[in-house]
Each structure stands twice: as C-alpha cells, then as structure tokens.
Design a protein around this motif. Structure first.
Motif, PDB file in Angstrom:
ATOM      1  N   PRO A 121       0.763  -1.442  -0.058  1.00  0.00           N
ATOM      2  CA  PRO A 121      -0.071  -0.200  -0.117  1.00  0.00           C
ATOM      3  C   PRO A 121       0.775   1.412   0.130  1.00  0.00           C
ATOM      4  N   LEU A 122       2.293   1.211   0.170  1.00  0.00           N
ATOM      5  CA  LEU A 122       2.822   2.363   0.442  1.00  0.00           C
ATOM      6  C   LEU A 122       3.197   3.291  -0.948  1.00  0.00           C
ATOM      7  N   ALA A 123       3.362   2.517  -2.065  1.00  0.00           N
ATOM      8  CA  ALA A 123       4.048   3.392  -3.136  1.00  0.00           C
ATOM      9  C   ALA A 123       3.043   3.884  -4.044  1.00  0.00           C
ATOM     10  N   ASN A 124       2.129   2.934  -4.542  1.00  0.00           N
ATOM     11  CA  ASN A 124       1.521   3.582  -5.879  1.00  0.00           C
ATOM     12  C   ASN A 124       0.008   3.019  -5.901  1.00  0.00           C
ATOM     13  N   LYS A 125      -0.797   3.998  -5.512  1.00  0.00           N
ATOM     14  CA  LYS A 125      -2.374   3.631  -5.830  1.00  0.00           C
ATOM     15  C   LYS A 125      -2.629   3.309  -7.165  1.00  0.00           C
ATOM     16  N   GLY A 126      -1.853   3.789  -7.893  1.00  0.00           N
ATOM     17  CA  GLY A 126      -2.490   3.403  -9.568  1.00  0.00           C
ATOM     18  C   GLY A 126      -1.985   1.849  -9.849  1.00  0.00           C
ATOM     19  N   SER A 127      -1.907   0.968  -9.239  1.00  0.00           N
ATOM     20  CA  SER A 127      -1.420  -0.220  -9.595  1.00  0.00           C
ATOM     21  C   SER A 127      -2.331  -1.217 -10.106  1.00  0.00           C
ATOM     22  N   ILE A 128      -3.542  -0.931  -9.499  1.00  0.00           N
ATOM     23  CA  ILE A 128      -5.062  -1.525 -10.265  1.00  0.00           C
ATOM     24  C   ILE A 128      -5.008  -1.148 -11.429  1.00  0.00           C
ATOM     25  N   VAL A 129      -4.913   0.409 -11.773  1.00  0.00           N
ATOM     26  CA  VAL A 129      -5.038   0.911 -13.228  1.00  0.00           C
ATOM     27  C   VAL A 129      -4.035   0.241 -14.102  1.00  0.00           C
ATOM     28  N   LYS A 130      -2.634   0.077 -13.420  1.00  0.00           N
ATOM     29  CA  LYS A 130      -1.766  -0.537 -14.424  1.00  0.00           C
ATOM     30  C   LYS A 130      -1.975  -1.775 -14.619  1.00  0.00           C
ATOM     31  N   TYR A 131      -2.319  -2.894 -13.790  1.00  0.00           N
ATOM     32  CA  TYR A 131      -2.216  -4.170 -14.081  1.00  0.00           C
ATOM     33  C   TYR A 131      -3.781  -4.550 -14.388  1.00  0.00           C
ATOM     34  N   ALA A 132      -4.728  -4.074 -14.112  1.00  0.00           N
ATOM     35  CA  ALA A 132      -6.141  -4.262 -14.226  1.00  0.00           C
ATOM     36  C   ALA A 132      -6.605  -5.082 -15.661  1.00  0.00           C
ATOM     37  N   ASP A 133      -6.135  -4.259 -16.741  1.00  0.00           N
ATOM     38  CA  ASP A 133      -6.353  -4.830 -18.106  1.00  0.00           C
ATOM     39  C   ASP A 133      -5.596  -5.906 -18.421  1.00  0.00           C
ATOM     40  N   ILE A 134      -4.192  -5.995 -17.803  1.00  0.00           N
ATOM     41  CA  ILE A 134      -3.367  -7.325 -18.188  1.00  0.00           C
ATOM     42  C   ILE A 134      -4.248  -8.490 -17.586  1.00  0.00           C
ATOM     43  N   VAL A 135      -4.460  -8.320 -16.177  1.00  0.00           N
ATOM     44  CA  VAL A 135      -5.229  -9.103 -15.298  1.00  0.00           C
ATOM     45  C   VAL A 135      -6.628  -9.731 -16.262  1.00  0.00           C
ATOM     46  N   HIS A 136      -7.197  -8.881 -16.630  1.00  0.00           N
ATOM     47  CA  HIS A 136      -8.434  -9.006 -17.314  1.00  0.00           C
ATOM     48  C   HIS A 136      -8.249  -9.786 -18.533  1.00  0.00           C
ATOM     49  N   ASP A 137      -7.114  -9.612 -19.383  1.00  0.00           N
ATOM     50  CA  ASP A 137      -6.987 -10.281 -20.800  1.00  0.00           C
ATOM     51  C   ASP A 137      -6.334 -11.757 -20.269  1.00  0.00           C
ATOM     52  N   LYS A 138      -5.781 -12.018 -19.192  1.00  0.00           N
ATOM     53  CA  LYS A 138      -5.279 -13.317 -18.845  1.00  0.00           C
ATOM     54  C   LYS A 138      -6.412 -14.009 -18.459  1.00  0.00           C
ATOM     55  N   ILE A 139      -7.291 -13.454 -17.621  1.00  0.00           N
ATOM     56  CA  ILE A 139      -8.394 -14.198 -17.264  1.00  0.00           C
ATOM     57  C   ILE A 139      -9.338 -14.764 -18.610  1.00  0.00           C
ATOM     58  N   ILE A 140      -9.675 -13.734 -19.378  1.00  0.00           N
ATOM     59  CA  ILE A 140     -10.442 -13.912 -20.438  1.00  0.00           C
ATOM     60  C   ILE A 140      -9.687 -15.115 -21.440  1.00  0.00           C
ATOM     61  N   HIS A 141      -8.379 -15.003 -21.444  1.00  0.00           N
ATOM     62  CA  HIS A 141      -7.725 -16.141 -22.151  1.00  0.00           C
ATOM     63  C   HIS A 141      -7.881 -17.382 -21.725  1.00  0.00           C
ATOM     64  N   ALA A 142      -7.585 -17.510 -20.460  1.00  0.00           N
ATOM     65  CA  ALA A 142      -7.719 -18.742 -19.688  1.00  0.00           C
ATOM     66  C   ALA A 142      -9.038 -19.392 -19.858  1.00  0.00           C
ATOM     67  N   THR A 143     -10.082 -18.482 -19.641  1.00  0.00           N
ATOM     68  CA  THR A 143     -11.326 -19.015 -19.574  1.00  0.00           C
ATOM     69  C   THR A 143     -12.002 -19.147 -20.935  1.00  0.00           C
ATOM     70  N   LYS A 144     -11.917 -18.359 -21.857  1.00  0.00           N
ATOM     71  CA  LYS A 144     -12.501 -18.527 -23.260  1.00  0.00           C
ATOM     72  C   LYS A 144     -11.785 -19.276 -24.231  1.00  0.00           C
ATOM     73  N   VAL A 145     -10.301 -18.840 -24.380  1.00  0.00           N
ATOM     74  CA  VAL A 145      -9.494 -19.345 -25.401  1.00  0.00           C
ATOM     75  C   VAL A 145      -8.870 -20.773 -25.021  1.00  0.00           C
ATOM     76  N   GLN A 146      -8.343 -20.966 -23.699  1.00  0.00           N
ATOM     77  CA  GLN A 146      -8.016 -22.130 -23.165  1.00  0.00           C
ATOM     78  C   GLN A 146      -8.958 -23.175 -22.574  1.00  0.00           C
ATOM     79  N   ARG A 147     -10.262 -22.560 -22.532  1.00  0.00           N
ATOM     80  CA  ARG A 147     -11.350 -23.191 -21.871  1.00  0.00           C
ATOM     81  C   ARG A 147     -11.050 -23.752 -20.610  1.00  0.00           C
ATOM     82  N   GLY A 148     -10.474 -23.064 -19.530  1.00  0.00           N
ATOM     83  CA  GLY A 148     -10.179 -23.549 -18.396  1.00  0.00           C
ATOM     84  C   GLY A 148     -10.482 -22.373 -17.372  1.00  0.00           C
TER      85      GLY A 148
END
Length: 178
Positions: free
Chosen positions: A65-92
């Motif tokens: 929590p100390l350094a960067n409030k923007g971490s959600i903003v920085k990583y949210a789209d990457i995390v979203h894309d990885k979840i979509i890839h795993a669930t939709k493309v890889q069917r897992g």
C-alpha cells in the motif's frame, strides 16, 4: 479449513484464495486451472507452488500500500486479458491468490468484474464479497479501484467542464481571501 487456505468461486472459471490455496493440487487439477495469478507487495510468503503441468503462473508486484495507488490501473487490463484468455480461449479456469486472499487478489477480482460486467466499484465489490466473505480491502486498494472506475466510467464532458470551472473558482476564492 482456515480462511487463507479456502478457495472461493467468484464466477464460472474464476477463483480466489490465499497463498495456501494455490498449493491445493487436487483442486487445481479438478478445476482445470490454466493460469495462477499471484499478487505480492513484497516477497511471496514461504509457500512453494507445486509444479503444475500446463499451468502458467504470473506474479504481479503491485507495490502497495505504500508506493502506488495506481497499481490497479496499471495491471487491471493485463489481469482481465489473462482471465479471458484462460477461460475463453484455453477453456479452463484461473486462480488468483495473494497472501491471505482478502486484499490484492480480491481487488483485482473486483476490477475484473467491473470491466467484464460494466459495473461500478460498489456493485462489483458487493458481488465479490458475497462470494468471498473474508474480503478486506485496504484504504489504498479502495482508492485505486475508485480511480479505475473513473477510467471505465469517465464523467460526461459537460460534467467534467463544470467540475474544472468549479475547481478554478474555488482556487480564485481561496486566493482572494488571502
């Protein structure tokens, strides 16, 4: 079972746990986990992930929590894309974990739900918390998620202009009173 080890189903194919949950080999195999996303602000706890055949492990270091409030903003789209890839493309499925499964992984699950379902922060938080009762977001994570909400749902231009004018008027009023 303690809350850290418990694995919660957030939605079809998306799970959250503490660090111990990621070591539950039978669960990982039975749910066809394709990706494990881990979130640590420092060194991961002394839990060793077993070797999983055909499972990718991605570690994010949000520096909160100390350094960067923007971490959600920085990583949210990457995390979203990885979840979509795993669930939709890889069917897992995807397992998201942080030390206790109640702050970082929950925050990224909320960000994922916000984007996926086009929901605002409070609605997505309630959705995740109804499925994982141990969610305890830090103040910084809440602020970061509200910042992400502003990116997903920017105010209409006329509201934004009124806010800018109001802020400038307040600054002028403050300078006049000095």
């Amino acid at each position: 079972m303690d809350a850290d080890a418990a694995i919660s189903r957030i939605m079809e194919g998306v799970y959250i746990s503490g660090a111990k949950g990621a070591t539950d080999h039978p669960f990982v195999l039975s749910k066809e986990i394709k990706i494990i996303l881990t979130f640590w602000d420092k060194q991961p706890p002394l839990v060793t992930l077993p070797f999983y055949h055909d499972v990718d492990v991605f570690t994010f270091k949000p520096k909160l929590p100390l350094a960067n409030k923007g971490s959600i903003v920085k990583y949210a789209d990457i995390v979203h894309d990885k979840i979509i890839h795993a669930t939709k493309v890889q069917r897992g499925s995807v397992l998201m974990c942080c030390e206790h499964g109640n702050n970082y992984s929950a925050a990224f699950a909320i960000a994922f739900i916000m984007k996926l379902k086009n929901w605002h922060f409070e609605e997505a938080k309630k959705f995740v918390k109804d499925r994982r009762r141990v969610v305890r977001l830090s103040h910084v994570m809440k602020e970061s998620l509200m910042q992400y909400e502003q990116i997903l749902f920017p105010p209409p231009p006329e509201v934004a202009v009124k806010e800018i004018i109001s802020q400038k008027t307040e600054k002028l009023d403050d300078s006049d009173s000095n």
